[in-house]
Write an enzyme that holds these catalytic residues in place. Sequence first.
Site, mmCIF file in Angstrom:
data_model
loop_
_atom_site.group_PDB
_atom_site.id
_atom_site.type_symbol
_atom_site.label_atom_id
_atom_site.label_comp_id
_atom_site.label_asym_id
_atom_site.label_seq_id
_atom_site.Cartn_x
_atom_site.Cartn_y
_atom_site.Cartn_z
ATOM 1 N N LYS A 171 30.958 -98.332 -28.995
ATOM 2 C CA LYS A 171 31.686 -98.154 -29.977
ATOM 3 C C LYS A 171 32.627 -99.372 -30.387
ATOM 4 C CE LYS A 171 35.742 -96.578 -30.843
ATOM 5 N NZ LYS A 171 36.315 -97.165 -31.820
ATOM 6 N N THR A 226 46.771 -97.974 -25.596
ATOM 7 C CA THR A 226 45.528 -97.129 -25.570
ATOM 8 C C THR A 226 44.685 -96.776 -24.123
ATOM 9 O OG1 THR A 226 45.335 -98.296 -27.658
ATOM 10 C CG2 THR A 226 43.519 -96.941 -26.813
ATOM 11 N N GLU A 244 40.149 -103.108 -19.435
ATOM 12 C CA GLU A 244 40.517 -104.521 -19.609
ATOM 13 C C GLU A 244 41.679 -104.423 -20.762
ATOM 14 O OE1 GLU A 244 39.537 -106.991 -17.992
ATOM 15 O OE2 GLU A 244 37.896 -106.473 -16.935
ATOM 16 N N CYS A 278 43.179 -111.795 -25.461
ATOM 17 C CA CYS A 278 43.980 -111.405 -24.489
ATOM 18 C C CYS A 278 44.423 -112.195 -23.474
ATOM 19 C CB CYS A 278 43.193 -110.285 -23.583
ATOM 20 S SG CYS A 278 41.432 -110.991 -23.117
ATOM 21 N N GLU A 375 53.750 -108.838 -26.042
ATOM 22 C CA GLU A 375 52.267 -109.444 -26.267
ATOM 23 C C GLU A 375 52.486 -109.584 -28.057
ATOM 24 O OE1 GLU A 375 48.571 -107.215 -25.958
ATOM 25 O OE2 GLU A 375 47.638 -109.171 -25.401
HETATM 26 P P1 NAD Z 1 43.254 -100.789 -29.339
HETATM 27 O O1 NAD Z 1 43.551 -100.495 -27.950
HETATM 28 O O2 NAD Z 1 43.900 -100.525 -30.580
HETATM 29 O O3 NAD Z 1 41.575 -100.607 -29.732
HETATM 30 C C1 NAD Z 1 40.793 -100.715 -28.732
HETATM 31 C C2 NAD Z 1 39.576 -99.737 -28.990
HETATM 32 O O4 NAD Z 1 39.908 -98.746 -28.780
HETATM 33 C C3 NAD Z 1 39.038 -99.743 -30.451
HETATM 34 O O5 NAD Z 1 37.653 -99.504 -30.530
HETATM 35 C C4 NAD Z 1 39.747 -98.531 -30.903
HETATM 36 O O6 NAD Z 1 38.838 -97.984 -31.914
HETATM 37 C C5 NAD Z 1 39.611 -97.786 -29.784
HETATM 38 N N1 NAD Z 1 40.699 -96.534 -29.641
HETATM 39 C C6 NAD Z 1 41.784 -96.423 -30.353
HETATM 40 N N2 NAD Z 1 42.556 -95.413 -29.602
HETATM 41 C C7 NAD Z 1 41.749 -94.812 -28.612
HETATM 42 C C8 NAD Z 1 41.671 -93.625 -28.047
HETATM 43 N N3 NAD Z 1 43.012 -92.873 -28.069
HETATM 44 N N4 NAD Z 1 40.927 -93.451 -27.191
HETATM 45 C C9 NAD Z 1 39.689 -94.092 -27.053
HETATM 46 N N5 NAD Z 1 39.642 -95.295 -27.758
HETATM 47 C C10 NAD Z 1 40.438 -95.704 -28.829
HETATM 48 O O7 NAD Z 1 43.064 -102.384 -29.199
HETATM 49 P P2 NAD Z 1 42.820 -103.715 -30.186
HETATM 50 O O8 NAD Z 1 43.901 -103.651 -31.161
HETATM 51 O O9 NAD Z 1 41.607 -103.543 -31.137
HETATM 52 O O10 NAD Z 1 42.593 -104.891 -29.463
HETATM 53 C C11 NAD Z 1 43.692 -105.541 -28.885
HETATM 54 C C12 NAD Z 1 44.135 -105.515 -27.810
HETATM 55 O O11 NAD Z 1 43.254 -105.478 -27.076
HETATM 56 C C13 NAD Z 1 45.224 -106.376 -26.945
HETATM 57 O O12 NAD Z 1 46.333 -105.530 -26.394
HETATM 58 C C14 NAD Z 1 44.650 -107.347 -26.268
HETATM 59 O O13 NAD Z 1 45.213 -107.884 -25.198
HETATM 60 C C15 NAD Z 1 43.505 -106.560 -25.719
HETATM 61 N N6 NAD Z 1 42.391 -106.970 -25.160
HETATM 62 C C16 NAD Z 1 42.048 -107.268 -23.746
HETATM 63 C C17 NAD Z 1 41.090 -107.742 -23.312
HETATM 64 C C18 NAD Z 1 40.947 -107.877 -21.896
HETATM 65 O O14 NAD Z 1 39.624 -108.262 -21.477
HETATM 66 N N7 NAD Z 1 41.662 -107.504 -21.072
HETATM 67 C C19 NAD Z 1 40.412 -108.326 -24.185
HETATM 68 C C20 NAD Z 1 40.483 -108.368 -25.399
HETATM 69 C C21 NAD Z 1 41.562 -107.658 -26.116
#
Ligand code: NAD
Length: 472
Positions: A171, A226, A244, A278, A375
């Site tokens: 997804k 999340t 992650e 990230c 962040e």
């Molecule tokens: P997010 O947590 O809002 O969403 C990530 C994914 O989770 C999306 O596909 C979203 O639709 C889904 N999602 C949202 N709520 C959910 C729930 N309750 N249950 C299951 N899935 C759900 O994150 P974002 O805004 O898309 O990404 C940015 C964040 O991701 C930043 O904090 C960044 O640091 C982190 N990030 C981490 C890594 C890593 O490898 N550690 C890599 C890239 C981004």
Amino acid sequence: MKFDGDYAMTIGGKAVTGSATFDVVNPATEAVIAQAPDATRAELDAAVDAARAAFPGWAATPIDDRRAALNALGDAILANIDGLKRLLTAEQGKPHGDAESEIGGAGMWLKGAATLDLPVTVNEDSAERYSETRHVPIGVVGAIAPWNFPMILAMFKVGPALLAGNALVLKPSPFTPLTTLKFGEIAAGILPPGVLNVVTGGDALGPWITGHPGIDKVSFTGSTATGRRVMQSASATLKRVTLELGGNDPAIVMPDVDVAKVAEELFWAAFRNNGQICIATKRMYVHTDIYDELKAAIVAYAKTVRIGDGAEQGTQIGPINNKPQYDRVLDLIGDAKDRGYSFLIGGEQRDAPGYFIPVTIIDNPPEDSRIVQEEQFGPVLPLIRFDDLDDVIAKANATEFGLGASVWSADEDRALAVARRIASGTVWINETQHLTPLAAFGGMKQSGLGVEGGREGLLEYTNAQTVTRRRS
Ligand code: NAD
């Protein structure tokens, strides 16, 4: 492959346009560029059923055949790089050059993951007994990706999950569904039906996946907030989880660096992908002896950088990907303004379409300021002066995050000694953000749980099974 027209989910090897759709917006123009399928609960169930049905056959497929399939999938991504990169720029905002690097990296990631091996450990080989532990696939993996690097971060999961013999339901973020939908179409021509399913939808779909009884493991990349919800939801059926999550990566810049040489690299450490990484440098601690010189060099370089629509030739930084994130970054900038921090560049807001924020650098804000502690995930960097090494290491570690960090010095041994005192999953010396499918990557503390990449990452897509045989 065609890159216009309908976008369909891939469920059981078939294109499913879905019974409802949602808008996909180009963040450079705010124009709606496509409709993506908004999966219903029944459509997710169909994807999970297809994955469950495909799992035994895929798990029984010899690993070398699974390797060959991953190589073919990687090649097919590379063969479609031009169309995929344009689509990625249109939905994500990043410049074409960066989009091409991401798509190319996604293809190479699958090919790199395909070279990994599952170990077999012989525990005992005696006259009485033979015992070995091998690693068997878990079942159906729910893979959830964010919007900053939709393709490559999905491949971090697809490569090892499929190599280990699992089936997948993937997804993407609702902000960036299109490239992943096209990837599903590509995969349908290569993998057996049901081995890789792609579903897209709104806010309900992620929780449906993490709570689904037919899913055995969730691999999630996204924010820490999340991630906590994912873990809680997965606990109902004791799903395996790999998380992650977010970071607040410090860079520690020692007084012996060649300022002219590192200024540009340090700039991109913070501002590549518009800071939406990230492992972007999110706090830059600079030794007082070189603080003014480095500050001047970074600001001078920042003035040369071109911000604009990623589809335009020469653009180096695109817009923020989506409105909620745009508002979050503006809120942080507003807070810094309200508190009277000094802006070296940026900080102003435009009144035109597109989620654009100028490169913004803040001069030595207090350690407890929001821009240092939170962040930002956008183009705002606090430059912070330090003179005591123990103190700056303590500050680098004084956070709930522990994803990445970097140390910059002409003296590698000294840098290594500093690196070893930092509590983060990765520490880079004199570079940042270098990742490979052959090395473990993950967060300490609340930056994550488990790792991706390398043998350690591959093993997270398996259960250990020990078989012990008594010899008569
Ligand atoms: P997010 O947590 O809002 O969403 C990530 C994914 O989770 C999306 O596909 C979203 O639709 C889904 N999602 C949202 N709520 C959910 C729930 N309750 N249950 C299951 N899935 C759900 O994150 P974002 O805004 O898309 O990404 C940015 C964040 O991701 C930043 O904090 C960044 O640091 C982190 N990030 C981490 C890594 C890593 O490898 N550690 C890599 C890239 C981004």
